[in-house]
Design a protein around this motif. Structure first.
Motif, PDB file in Angstrom:
ATOM      1  N   GLY A 218       2.577 -23.991 -28.334  1.00  0.00           N
ATOM      2  CA  GLY A 218       2.506 -25.429 -28.590  1.00  0.00           C
ATOM      3  C   GLY A 218       2.789 -26.241 -27.341  1.00  0.00           C
ATOM      4  N   GLN A 219       3.729 -25.792 -26.532  1.00  0.00           N
ATOM      5  CA  GLN A 219       4.048 -26.488 -25.284  1.00  0.00           C
ATOM      6  C   GLN A 219       2.867 -26.471 -24.318  1.00  0.00           C
ATOM      7  N   MET A 220       2.160 -25.337 -24.267  1.00  0.00           N
ATOM      8  CA  MET A 220       1.009 -25.253 -23.373  1.00  0.00           C
ATOM      9  C   MET A 220      -0.170 -26.081 -23.900  1.00  0.00           C
ATOM     10  N   LEU A 221      -0.261 -26.258 -25.215  1.00  0.00           N
ATOM     11  CA  LEU A 221      -1.256 -27.188 -25.760  1.00  0.00           C
ATOM     12  C   LEU A 221      -0.904 -28.610 -25.343  1.00  0.00           C
ATOM     13  N   TYR A 222       0.377 -28.936 -25.356  1.00  0.00           N
ATOM     14  CA  TYR A 222       0.819 -30.251 -24.904  1.00  0.00           C
ATOM     15  C   TYR A 222       0.420 -30.478 -23.447  1.00  0.00           C
ATOM     16  N   ARG A 223       0.548 -29.438 -22.615  1.00  0.00           N
ATOM     17  CA  ARG A 223       0.108 -29.548 -21.220  1.00  0.00           C
ATOM     18  C   ARG A 223      -1.370 -29.910 -21.136  1.00  0.00           C
ATOM     19  N   LEU A 224      -2.202 -29.276 -21.961  1.00  0.00           N
ATOM     20  CA  LEU A 224      -3.631 -29.580 -21.978  1.00  0.00           C
ATOM     21  C   LEU A 224      -3.885 -31.005 -22.445  1.00  0.00           C
ATOM     22  N   VAL A 225      -3.130 -31.435 -23.438  1.00  0.00           N
ATOM     23  CA  VAL A 225      -3.276 -32.807 -23.942  1.00  0.00           C
ATOM     24  C   VAL A 225      -2.971 -33.808 -22.829  1.00  0.00           C
ATOM     25  N   THR A 323       0.840 -31.467 -15.301  1.00  0.00           N
ATOM     26  CA  THR A 323       1.450 -30.232 -15.770  1.00  0.00           C
ATOM     27  C   THR A 323       2.783 -30.573 -16.403  1.00  0.00           C
ATOM     28  N   VAL A 324       3.491 -29.559 -16.826  1.00  0.00           N
ATOM     29  CA  VAL A 324       4.798 -29.758 -17.445  1.00  0.00           C
ATOM     30  C   VAL A 324       5.825 -28.925 -16.686  1.00  0.00           C
ATOM     31  N   PHE A 325       7.091 -29.263 -16.881  1.00  0.00           N
ATOM     32  CA  PHE A 325       8.117 -28.366 -16.380  1.00  0.00           C
ATOM     33  C   PHE A 325       9.076 -28.032 -17.506  1.00  0.00           C
ATOM     34  N   THR A 326       9.311 -26.748 -17.657  1.00  0.00           N
ATOM     35  CA  THR A 326      10.395 -26.313 -18.519  1.00  0.00           C
ATOM     36  C   THR A 326      11.662 -26.357 -17.676  1.00  0.00           C
ATOM     37  N   GLU A 327      12.787 -26.279 -18.326  1.00  0.00           N
ATOM     38  CA  GLU A 327      14.028 -26.390 -17.575  1.00  0.00           C
ATOM     39  C   GLU A 327      15.106 -25.559 -18.246  1.00  0.00           C
ATOM     40  N   HIS A 328      15.759 -24.729 -17.474  1.00  0.00           N
ATOM     41  CA  HIS A 328      16.914 -24.011 -17.984  1.00  0.00           C
ATOM     42  C   HIS A 328      18.122 -24.930 -17.858  1.00  0.00           C
ATOM     43  N   GLN A 329      18.901 -25.003 -18.916  1.00  0.00           N
ATOM     44  CA  GLN A 329      20.023 -25.925 -18.977  1.00  0.00           C
ATOM     45  C   GLN A 329      21.277 -25.183 -19.400  1.00  0.00           C
ATOM     46  N   LEU A 330      22.425 -25.815 -19.210  1.00  0.00           N
ATOM     47  CA  LEU A 330      23.716 -25.202 -19.511  1.00  0.00           C
ATOM     48  C   LEU A 330      24.534 -26.132 -20.399  1.00  0.00           C
ATOM     49  N   LEU A 331      25.086 -25.583 -21.473  1.00  0.00           N
ATOM     50  CA  LEU A 331      25.859 -26.362 -22.424  1.00  0.00           C
ATOM     51  C   LEU A 331      27.200 -25.684 -22.679  1.00  0.00           C
ATOM     52  N   ILE A 332      28.169 -26.466 -23.134  1.00  0.00           N
ATOM     53  CA  ILE A 332      29.493 -25.943 -23.469  1.00  0.00           C
ATOM     54  C   ILE A 332      29.715 -26.115 -24.961  1.00  0.00           C
ATOM     55  N   ALA A 333      30.114 -25.049 -25.629  1.00  0.00           N
ATOM     56  CA  ALA A 333      30.277 -25.074 -27.074  1.00  0.00           C
ATOM     57  C   ALA A 333      31.402 -26.014 -27.494  1.00  0.00           C
ATOM     58  N   GLN A 389       4.573 -29.752  -6.834  1.00  0.00           N
ATOM     59  CA  GLN A 389       4.141 -29.852  -8.229  1.00  0.00           C
ATOM     60  C   GLN A 389       5.129 -30.650  -9.073  1.00  0.00           C
ATOM     61  N   MET A 390       6.407 -30.575  -8.735  1.00  0.00           N
ATOM     62  CA  MET A 390       7.418 -31.321  -9.497  1.00  0.00           C
ATOM     63  C   MET A 390       7.186 -32.825  -9.438  1.00  0.00           C
ATOM     64  N   LYS A 391       6.476 -33.297  -8.409  1.00  0.00           N
ATOM     65  CA  LYS A 391       6.243 -34.737  -8.266  1.00  0.00           C
ATOM     66  C   LYS A 391       5.361 -35.283  -9.383  1.00  0.00           C
ATOM     67  N   THR A 392       4.506 -34.428  -9.969  1.00  0.00           N
ATOM     68  CA  THR A 392       3.621 -34.893 -11.043  1.00  0.00           C
ATOM     69  C   THR A 392       3.848 -34.123 -12.345  1.00  0.00           C
ATOM     70  N   ALA A 393       4.905 -33.316 -12.398  1.00  0.00           N
ATOM     71  CA  ALA A 393       5.205 -32.568 -13.615  1.00  0.00           C
ATOM     72  C   ALA A 393       5.932 -33.463 -14.614  1.00  0.00           C
ATOM     73  N   SER A 394       5.616 -33.302 -15.877  1.00  0.00           N
ATOM     74  CA  SER A 394       6.228 -34.101 -16.937  1.00  0.00           C
ATOM     75  C   SER A 394       7.252 -33.271 -17.701  1.00  0.00           C
ATOM     76  N   ALA A 395       8.384 -33.880 -17.984  1.00  0.00           N
ATOM     77  CA  ALA A 395       9.370 -33.232 -18.842  1.00  0.00           C
ATOM     78  C   ALA A 395       8.862 -33.249 -20.276  1.00  0.00           C
ATOM     79  N   PHE A 396       9.277 -32.283 -21.053  1.00  0.00           N
ATOM     80  CA  PHE A 396       8.915 -32.293 -22.463  1.00  0.00           C
ATOM     81  C   PHE A 396       9.696 -33.396 -23.177  1.00  0.00           C
ATOM     82  N   PRO A 397       9.060 -34.122 -24.079  1.00  0.00           N
ATOM     83  CA  PRO A 397       9.745 -35.198 -24.823  1.00  0.00           C
ATOM     84  C   PRO A 397      10.594 -34.610 -25.941  1.00  0.00           C
TER      85      PRO A 397
END
Length: 441
Positions: A218-225, A323-333, A389-397
């Motif tokens: 689904g994320q890669m379809l969003y990239r195509l959109v 294009t899109v960028f995925t991102e690894h993130q860090l959270l604290i429980a 590429q990061m200059k034109t990459a979109s974060a996922f909403p």
């Protein structure tokens, strides 16, 4: 009041100890920790992640943990390795069941679910203001919920275009001239597909697109959109997928790839990466971790670098490299008994020292402005392509906690477009209402 001198001294000592315990925060266990942990015992942090389970990232993970424990001898990291496909559900189940890991690795698709389930803590009181101010704006927007930052962006992974130079040459194409437009990309992919098989006899496909049910598809379809001029949501977060022609154009494109056998139908990203690594896929749009993945999967190591190249995604209808960028993130429980130690660990993982190590192993980038600009993270053409590429990459909403569910539903659009003869408007009419239901307020 007649107080003995020894009593005054005892009171003074006790008061001093009390003040020290109350005012010393950094590297000091909380009151809850003190009650259950011997003074000189190590604090053990459970770190839920998937990078320790994958061959391409495991060496970097082990080096990062070793360096952290060397400089933080009072803290021991216990890896809770969970394969990516099961990760979100397993973390939610364990967290809701009272067995939450102290630190959670996440990505943009998972974080809204963790925040929505109320299993993680806001970070403003745990992470230094200097680090929070240093987050790249596009990344910070994706981790802010109701005005609070709940995740620390770690490594952004913009998707760029990899091409196989060996297949290019066999197809009569210039191996050093990748396509610059979407039309050129499709024509080159058709020529590569015409090869039919490679030297080992494996079927050859021109271009890989994920077409198996799952949120990544689904994320890669969003990239195509995006490349076709569309969006998932507007600036107010209202779903606009399906408005205009972008979704229809994207699904027609996927159908064309399927009918002409340019892409392997039913493949997921791990399949496509393996095919690219064994020389049976001409093009693959993938993240910056691709180089290490391909070196490992090919069995050729760094020697395989001679057989492929990487460039920014070709331009389609918007006039720029979408294009899109995925991102690894860090959270604290939220339920962590060692929140201060967890914050020490998370702060280390996003630091210059840690990112330099991780970059050396896997070529990753940084979500902190100061670290991403370091020469150590821009040392070769490969790194420069992804920083460009990061200059034109979109974060996922991802503001909607049901974003990941919406991507899973959206993947059915890709599946139906590539596996059935049903007309595209009917497919959209069948699936889109399910996505719309997830965005109803």
């Amino acid at each position: 009041m007649n107080t003995k001198p020894w009593a005054i001294g005892l009171i003074t000592v006790m008061l001093g100890a009390s003040l020290t315990a109350c005012t010393t925060k950094k590297d000091t266990p909380s009151a809850q920790e003190v009650s259950s942990t011997p003074k000189d015992a190590k604090i053990e942090l459970n770190f839920a992640n998937w990078i320790s389970t994958e061959d391409a990232t495991k060496p970097a993970y082990e080096k990062l943990i070793a360096e952290f424990e060397k400089t933080h001898p009072k803290i021991k990291i216990k890896s809770v390795g969970i394969p990516f496909a099961q990760y979100k559900d397993q973390v939610l189940v364990s967290s809701k069941g009272g067995n939450a890991p102290d630190v959670l690795m996440s990505n943009q698709g998972f974080t809204p679910a963790f925040v929505g389930a109320n299993v993680v803590s806001p970070l403003e009181k745990l992470i230094s203001a200097d680090i929070l101010r240093d987050i790249v704006p596009a990344s910070k927007n994706g981790v802010t919920f109701n005005g609070a930052v709940y995740a620390l962006p770690w490594t952004p992974h913009p998707n760029a275009l990899f091409w196989n130079k060996t297949l290019f040459q066999k197809a009569g194409l210039d191996p050093n001239t990748p396509p610059k437009t979407w039309q050129e990309l499709l024509l080159d992919a058709q020529k590569i597909t015409a090869l039919k098989s490679n030297a080992s006899g494996s079927p050859v496909y021109g271009l890989g697109e994920a077409t198996k049910t799952g949120s990544y598809t689904g994320q890669m379809l969003y990239r195509l959109v995006l490349s076709n001029g569309g969006k998932l949501v507007d600036d107010q977060g209202t779903l606009v997928l399906g408005e205009g022609t972008a979704l229809t154009d994207s699904l027609n494109y996927l159908r064309q790839l399927s009918v002409q056998k340019i892409t392997p139908v039913g493949a997921e990203i791990k399949d496509l990466r393996g095919m690219f690594a064994n020389g049976s896929l001409g093009f693959l749009i993938d993240g910056d971790f691709g180089r290490n993945n391909f070196r490992t999967m090919s069995g050729k190591g760094e020697a395989f670098d001679k057989e492929w190249g990487v460039t920014v995604v070709p331009v389609n209808k918007t006039g720029r490299s979408e294009t899109v960028f995925t991102e690894h993130q860090l959270l604290i429980a939220k339920d962590s008994k060692h929140a201060d130690a967890a914050a020490e660990f998370v702060s280390y993982l996003v630091s210059k020292d840690a990112l330099t190590i991780y970059h050396q192993f896997n070529g990753v980038l940084s979500s902190l402005t100061s670290v991403s600009a370091l020469p150590e993270l821009n040392e070769d053409d490969y790194a420069k392509v992804f920083n460009e590429q990061m200059k034109t990459a979109s974060a996922f909403p991802t503001a909607n906690p049901k974003f990941d569910n919406a991507m899973k539903e959206a993947s059915n659009l890709s599946v139906l477009a590539t596996t059935t003869n049903e007309d595209i408007p009917s497919i959209i009419a069948k699936v889109l209402p399910k996505i719309q239901a997830l965005y109803q307020k």
